[in-house]
Design a protein around this motif. Sequence first.
Motif, PDB file in Angstrom:
ATOM      1  N   VAL A   1       0.851  -1.189   0.000  1.00  0.00           N
ATOM      2  CA  VAL A   1       0.000   0.000   0.000  1.00  0.00           C
ATOM      3  C   VAL A   1       0.891   1.245   0.000  1.00  0.00           C
ATOM      4  O   VAL A   1       2.115   1.133   0.167  1.00  0.00           O
ATOM      5  CB  VAL A   1      -0.921   0.018   1.247  1.00  0.00           C
ATOM      6  CG1 VAL A   1      -1.944  -1.098   1.200  1.00  0.00           C
ATOM      7  CG2 VAL A   1      -0.089  -0.076   2.526  1.00  0.00           C
ATOM      8  N   PRO A   2       0.320   2.443  -0.152  1.00  0.00           N
ATOM      9  CA  PRO A   2       1.125   3.663  -0.063  1.00  0.00           C
ATOM     10  C   PRO A   2       1.848   3.791   1.274  1.00  0.00           C
ATOM     11  O   PRO A   2       1.345   3.358   2.313  1.00  0.00           O
ATOM     12  CB  PRO A   2       0.083   4.774  -0.242  1.00  0.00           C
ATOM     13  CG  PRO A   2      -0.995   4.147  -1.049  1.00  0.00           C
ATOM     14  CD  PRO A   2      -1.070   2.725  -0.577  1.00  0.00           C
ATOM     15  N   VAL A   3       3.033   4.426   1.234  1.00  0.00           N
ATOM     16  CA  VAL A   3       3.851   4.631   2.431  1.00  0.00           C
ATOM     17  C   VAL A   3       3.726   6.089   2.837  1.00  0.00           C
ATOM     18  O   VAL A   3       4.091   6.990   2.087  1.00  0.00           O
ATOM     19  CB  VAL A   3       5.323   4.275   2.159  1.00  0.00           C
ATOM     20  CG1 VAL A   3       6.160   4.490   3.416  1.00  0.00           C
ATOM     21  CG2 VAL A   3       5.438   2.840   1.665  1.00  0.00           C
ATOM     22  N   LYS A   4       3.205   6.349   4.036  1.00  0.00           N
ATOM     23  CA  LYS A   4       2.870   7.708   4.467  1.00  0.00           C
ATOM     24  C   LYS A   4       3.978   8.409   5.236  1.00  0.00           C
ATOM     25  O   LYS A   4       4.017   9.633   5.311  1.00  0.00           O
ATOM     26  CB  LYS A   4       1.603   7.678   5.338  1.00  0.00           C
ATOM     27  CG  LYS A   4       0.376   7.127   4.640  1.00  0.00           C
ATOM     28  CD  LYS A   4      -0.085   8.041   3.503  1.00  0.00           C
ATOM     29  CE  LYS A   4      -0.708   9.316   4.017  1.00  0.00           C
ATOM     30  NZ  LYS A   4      -1.259  10.152   2.925  1.00  0.00           N
TER      31      LYS A   4
ATOM     32  N   LEU B   1      12.069   3.060   9.779  1.00  0.00           N
ATOM     33  CA  LEU B   1      10.688   2.896  10.216  1.00  0.00           C
ATOM     34  C   LEU B   1       9.777   3.424   9.124  1.00  0.00           C
ATOM     35  O   LEU B   1       9.977   4.534   8.613  1.00  0.00           O
ATOM     36  CB  LEU B   1      10.453   3.667  11.514  1.00  0.00           C
ATOM     37  CG  LEU B   1       9.011   3.804  12.006  1.00  0.00           C
ATOM     38  CD1 LEU B   1       8.448   2.446  12.401  1.00  0.00           C
ATOM     39  CD2 LEU B   1       8.935   4.784  13.175  1.00  0.00           C
ATOM     40  N   ALA B   2       8.760   2.653   8.744  1.00  0.00           N
ATOM     41  CA  ALA B   2       7.835   3.065   7.698  1.00  0.00           C
ATOM     42  C   ALA B   2       6.398   2.882   8.175  1.00  0.00           C
ATOM     43  O   ALA B   2       6.064   1.869   8.793  1.00  0.00           O
ATOM     44  CB  ALA B   2       8.060   2.254   6.429  1.00  0.00           C
ATOM     45  N   VAL B   3       5.567   3.895   7.890  1.00  0.00           N
ATOM     46  CA  VAL B   3       4.134   3.829   8.196  1.00  0.00           C
ATOM     47  C   VAL B   3       3.394   3.482   6.913  1.00  0.00           C
ATOM     48  O   VAL B   3       3.425   4.244   5.944  1.00  0.00           O
ATOM     49  CB  VAL B   3       3.628   5.170   8.753  1.00  0.00           C
ATOM     50  CG1 VAL B   3       2.114   5.128   8.939  1.00  0.00           C
ATOM     51  CG2 VAL B   3       4.314   5.501  10.074  1.00  0.00           C
TER      52      VAL B   3
ATOM     53  N   GLY C   1      -8.463  -1.334  18.561  1.00  0.00           N
ATOM     54  CA  GLY C   1      -8.925  -0.226  19.379  1.00  0.00           C
ATOM     55  C   GLY C   1      -8.342   1.110  18.983  1.00  0.00           C
ATOM     56  O   GLY C   1      -8.748   2.152  19.504  1.00  0.00           O
ATOM     57  N   LEU C   2      -7.385   1.088  18.038  1.00  0.00           N
ATOM     58  CA  LEU C   2      -6.777   2.320  17.544  1.00  0.00           C
ATOM     59  C   LEU C   2      -7.063   2.483  16.059  1.00  0.00           C
ATOM     60  O   LEU C   2      -7.176   1.495  15.331  1.00  0.00           O
ATOM     61  CB  LEU C   2      -5.257   2.308  17.757  1.00  0.00           C
ATOM     62  CG  LEU C   2      -4.730   2.213  19.189  1.00  0.00           C
ATOM     63  CD1 LEU C   2      -3.212   2.082  19.172  1.00  0.00           C
ATOM     64  CD2 LEU C   2      -5.153   3.420  19.996  1.00  0.00           C
ATOM     65  N   ASP C   3      -7.172   3.726  15.614  1.00  0.00           N
ATOM     66  CA  ASP C   3      -7.223   3.990  14.183  1.00  0.00           C
ATOM     67  C   ASP C   3      -5.814   3.887  13.607  1.00  0.00           C
ATOM     68  O   ASP C   3      -4.829   3.791  14.335  1.00  0.00           O
ATOM     69  CB  ASP C   3      -7.797   5.390  13.910  1.00  0.00           C
ATOM     70  CG  ASP C   3      -9.313   5.421  14.039  1.00  0.00           C
ATOM     71  OD1 ASP C   3      -9.906   4.353  14.324  1.00  0.00           O
ATOM     72  OD2 ASP C   3      -9.905   6.503  13.866  1.00  0.00           O
ATOM     73  N   ALA C   4      -5.727   3.940  12.290  1.00  0.00           N
ATOM     74  CA  ALA C   4      -4.439   3.771  11.619  1.00  0.00           C
ATOM     75  C   ALA C   4      -3.453   4.870  12.006  1.00  0.00           C
ATOM     76  O   ALA C   4      -3.832   5.992  12.350  1.00  0.00           O
ATOM     77  CB  ALA C   4      -4.637   3.758  10.111  1.00  0.00           C
ATOM     78  N   VAL C   5      -2.172   4.550  11.922  1.00  0.00           N
ATOM     79  CA  VAL C   5      -1.092   5.495  12.221  1.00  0.00           C
ATOM     80  C   VAL C   5      -0.942   6.484  11.068  1.00  0.00           C
ATOM     81  O   VAL C   5      -1.046   6.120   9.895  1.00  0.00           O
ATOM     82  CB  VAL C   5       0.235   4.741  12.445  1.00  0.00           C
ATOM     83  CG1 VAL C   5       1.399   5.715  12.601  1.00  0.00           C
ATOM     84  CG2 VAL C   5       0.127   3.836  13.673  1.00  0.00           C
TER      85      VAL C   5
END
Length: 349
Positions: free
Chosen positions: A94-97, A109-111, A152-156
């Motif tokens: 997927v795209p890397v933010k 580190l990659a999100v 329980g968390l939304d995406a980073v």
Amino acid sequence: MRPIVLRGHERPLTKVKYNADGDLIFTCSKDNSASVWFSANGERLGTLDGHMGTIWSIDVDANTKYCVTGSADYSIKVWDVETGRDVHTWKSLVPVKNVQFSPCGNYVLAVLDNVMKYAGSLNIYEIKRDATTHEATEFVEEPLFTLETVEGLDAVTVAGWAIGGKHIFAGHKDGKVSKYTSEIAKGVFEYVDSIQLHEQSISDIQFSPDRTYFITSSRDSTAHIVDVATMRVLKTYESDSPLNCAAITPLKEFVVVGGGQAAKDVTTTGASAGKFEARFYHKVFEDEIGRVKGHFGPLNCVAVSPTGTSYTSGGEDGIVRLHHFEKSYFDFKYDVEKAAEAKEHMQAA
């Protein structure tokens, strides 16, 4: 401050970053290209071409040997800074933010975004190096760790390494900040805890020079300084416009934040209401002490030189503005009594 205007991008800026010495500035934008500039005079050193989509993030290692970019084209690229050559590409689902080197420079580190039924994740990649020359000897193809979004968390949205690289902090779309233990050499990367920090998505996380605390910004128009050890909010800075970025200044006890209303909102409220300004606050007393105008759209990113002598902002207008602080900036002294009197006067009015 009279800015140096850097015109090298055709679309909105997504990230600006200084190297550790403060003599180079790295920028990326939605035009698929990254640029490297000399911070002294704004001269462009070169461009990094090779991505086929928006470059969302850029970072440079402590030795200014390599920089890394994360893109919407489902890839992470490592570049040789001296030659501008693409030395390795990691493919993503997927795209890397967001991307960032570890303090030691041996890990990236990659999100990864939460799209196409992918939950989003934090990935860590390894670069093996020669201890003397810092040259990469191997880029390990598979990520060492892939930690999907915690239940329980939304995406980073953004993430970064704290002091010593032993912890990672991440900002989420639901306004929470989460903490992870990242003792990579021991094979440990795991979720620790999270706190509800903002009411809306976190747009930026930047650390203090010693990485013992960090500042966040959010579309809820606030910025917070948070202690790494305790996850306690130390300071809060309130704005009257959505914030996209925040940074901590060395030498002086200031923070700088930036943002502004989206273009669709400005058309209904008037251009003067856009608030496309870099705002300076006193880090300790939380009061706004100055603004710098100039952009023709929201500020998407801001960075302060590690030397504390300049700052750079990138806007939705596709322009990078480099400001070298003048003598008055360093001479400025905050008067607590006068600030309190001014507050009382404004409240009475």
